[in-house]
Design a protein around this motif. Structure first.
Motif, short mmCIF file in Angstrom:
data_model
loop_
_atom_site.label_atom_id
_atom_site.label_comp_id
_atom_site.label_asym_id
_atom_site.label_seq_id
_atom_site.Cartn_x
_atom_site.Cartn_y
_atom_site.Cartn_z
N PHE A 188 0.77 -1.17 0.13
CA PHE A 188 0.06 0.09 0.01
C PHE A 188 0.91 1.13 -0.09
O PHE A 188 1.86 1.62 0.62
N HIS A 189 0.56 2.19 -0.90
CA HIS A 189 1.11 3.30 -0.67
C HIS A 189 0.64 4.06 0.82
O HIS A 189 -0.41 4.15 0.80
N GLY A 190 1.77 4.65 1.34
CA GLY A 190 1.34 5.30 2.50
C GLY A 190 1.60 4.22 3.85
O GLY A 190 1.57 4.72 5.05
N VAL A 191 1.84 3.06 3.75
CA VAL A 191 2.27 1.96 4.51
C VAL A 191 3.65 1.63 4.58
O VAL A 191 4.20 0.74 3.18
N GLY A 192 4.65 2.07 5.14
CA GLY A 192 5.92 1.75 5.00
C GLY A 192 6.43 0.57 5.69
O GLY A 192 5.48 -0.06 6.39
N PRO A 193 7.58 0.19 5.70
CA PRO A 193 7.91 -1.04 6.35
C PRO A 193 7.58 -1.36 7.84
O PRO A 193 7.27 -2.19 8.38
N ALA A 194 7.66 -0.31 8.65
CA ALA A 194 7.75 -0.23 10.05
C ALA A 194 6.21 -0.38 10.29
O ALA A 194 5.76 -1.15 11.30
N THR A 195 5.31 0.31 9.73
CA THR A 195 3.93 0.28 9.62
C THR A 195 3.27 -1.25 9.47
O THR A 195 2.52 -1.85 10.11
N ALA A 196 3.87 -1.80 8.22
CA ALA A 196 3.45 -3.11 7.72
C ALA A 196 3.74 -4.03 8.82
O ALA A 196 3.04 -5.00 9.12
N GLU A 197 4.87 -3.88 9.49
CA GLU A 197 5.37 -4.75 10.72
C GLU A 197 4.32 -4.47 11.93
O GLU A 197 4.15 -5.69 12.26
N ARG A 198 4.05 -3.41 12.18
CA ARG A 198 3.17 -3.31 13.33
C ARG A 198 1.73 -3.75 12.92
O ARG A 198 0.99 -4.50 13.91
#
Length: 365
Positions: A188-198
């Protein structure tokens, strides 16, 4: 909590140039055509700003440390960036956009959103507009562009990646929600690696997983981004194309594979972050007075420190000097550091960034 979202049907195009910096270099130097090319950095230091498609076959990509890129592709050719040329080409492209709509929101030198719901050509089909624009860009610049067409910005952005390079795709209102449900959230555009991990820790790995969470849950766990995630999980994005969009800050951050507890190692990690920030500023002719350092510890608590100067930063060393000074104020670290971030704010148009003061760096955020 059940929320009904009403959205107008709009026609949004996201135009994204293909390997922009690298493609310009290959256009202007026939000897580079068909060869693996990286703009920015060198074999010994720095980071890759852009990689040609020939280099991408070896796993080379933007933001990769140059030394890693050279290891993946021993024949990789490093070329210094020419921002004056990239800016001139970008202006040619934006003049083409302006033939169709005044509602143009540039994201960087090589991509922009266009709202063509009501356009200057009176054309009803957005896919035909995108085809014309891409053909005109090719004719005027010799470069390829890809495009995504949809009824909102999020889906237009996602669509522009589907048929790269030199292609386009459309996501209609009928299939928008289904497209999102099947997509991994890490894409998703707007979902970076850290957010994806969370998100993964909460059992969210696909759009369908995201859609299953309530607005209350997403707001509780993701703060102000919660309503945005709630909407895009349903194929809804109410953001308008804003031609007067003013960026408030430019930032870069990195989450480390292993936590850091050594000051000198942390200082080393600041350099590519400061370079990323300044490259964006140099490419867009802006600077800023306030440098902010973000430190996130192993327990996910974080600290921020800021320094504001009387004059805007004049080069990358100013950004790095301030970030380094701020880092010393939080050392010794209370816990090992898992993430560092550098942000430049209090932005202003800085004419000096357009000429001889422009650093030879090459990262386009």
């Amino acid at each position: 909590m059940n929320v009904m979202i009403q959205t107008p049907i709009r026609k949004i195009i996201h135009v994204d140039m293909d390997a922009f910096y690298a493609s310009v270099e290959q256009r202007d130097n026939p000897e580079l055509r068909g060869k693996p090319l990286a703009v920015g950095g060198s074999a010994a230091r720095g980071v890759v700003a852009a990689a040609s498609y020939e280099a991408r076959k070896f796993g080379v990509h933007s933001a990769m440390p140059s030394i890693t890129a050279a290891r993946k592709c021993p024949d990789l050719i490093f070329v210094p960036p020419r921002f004056d040329v990239y800016k001139a080409v970008s202006q040619q492209i934006r003049e083409i956009f302006a033939q169709y709509t005044p509602l143009i929101e540039p994201l960087s030198l090589d991509e922009a959103y266009l709202d063509v719901t009501e356009n200057l050509r009176g054309m009803e089909i957005a896919t035909e507009i995108a085809l014309e624009i891409r053909a005109k860009i090719k004719q005027a610049t010799g470069l390829n562009a890809s495009a995504g067409i949809s009824y909102n910005k999020f889906l237009a952005k996602m669509a522009s990646d589907l048929n790269k390079p030199n292609g386009q795709a459309v996501i209609t209102p009928r299939n928008g929600a289904g497209f999102v449900e099947a997509l991994p959230v890490k894409k998703f555009h707007g979902v970076g690696p850290a957010t994806a991990e969370r998100m993964k820790k909460h059992g969210i790995e696909t759009g369908a997983d995201l859609k299953s969470k309530s607005l209350q849950f997403l707001t509780e766990h993701f703060g102000k981004s919660g309503p945005y995630f709630y909407g895009i999980a349903r194929g809804v994005d109410l953001r308008q194309v804003r031609p007067d969009r003013i960026r408030k800050s430019v930032g870069a951050e990195d989450t480390f594979v292993q936590d850091i507890d050594d000051l000198e190692r942390a200082r080393t990690e600041l350099t590519p972050l400061a370079e990323k920030v300044w490259r964006h500023c140099a490419a867009n002719g802006i600077s800023g007075k306030t440098v902010t350092l973000k430190v996130k510890y192993s327990d996910f608590t974080q600290a921020t420190r800021s320094r504001t100067s009387a004059q805007p930063c004049s080069d990358v060393s100013d950004v790095l000097e301030s970030a380094d000074a701020l880092l010393t104020t939080v050392y010794p670290f209370k816990l090992p550091v898992r993430l560092l971030g550098v942000t430049l704010s209090s932005l202003t148009n800085d004419p000096s960034a357009d000429d001889e003061e422009q650093p030879q760096l090459g990262f386009d955020l």
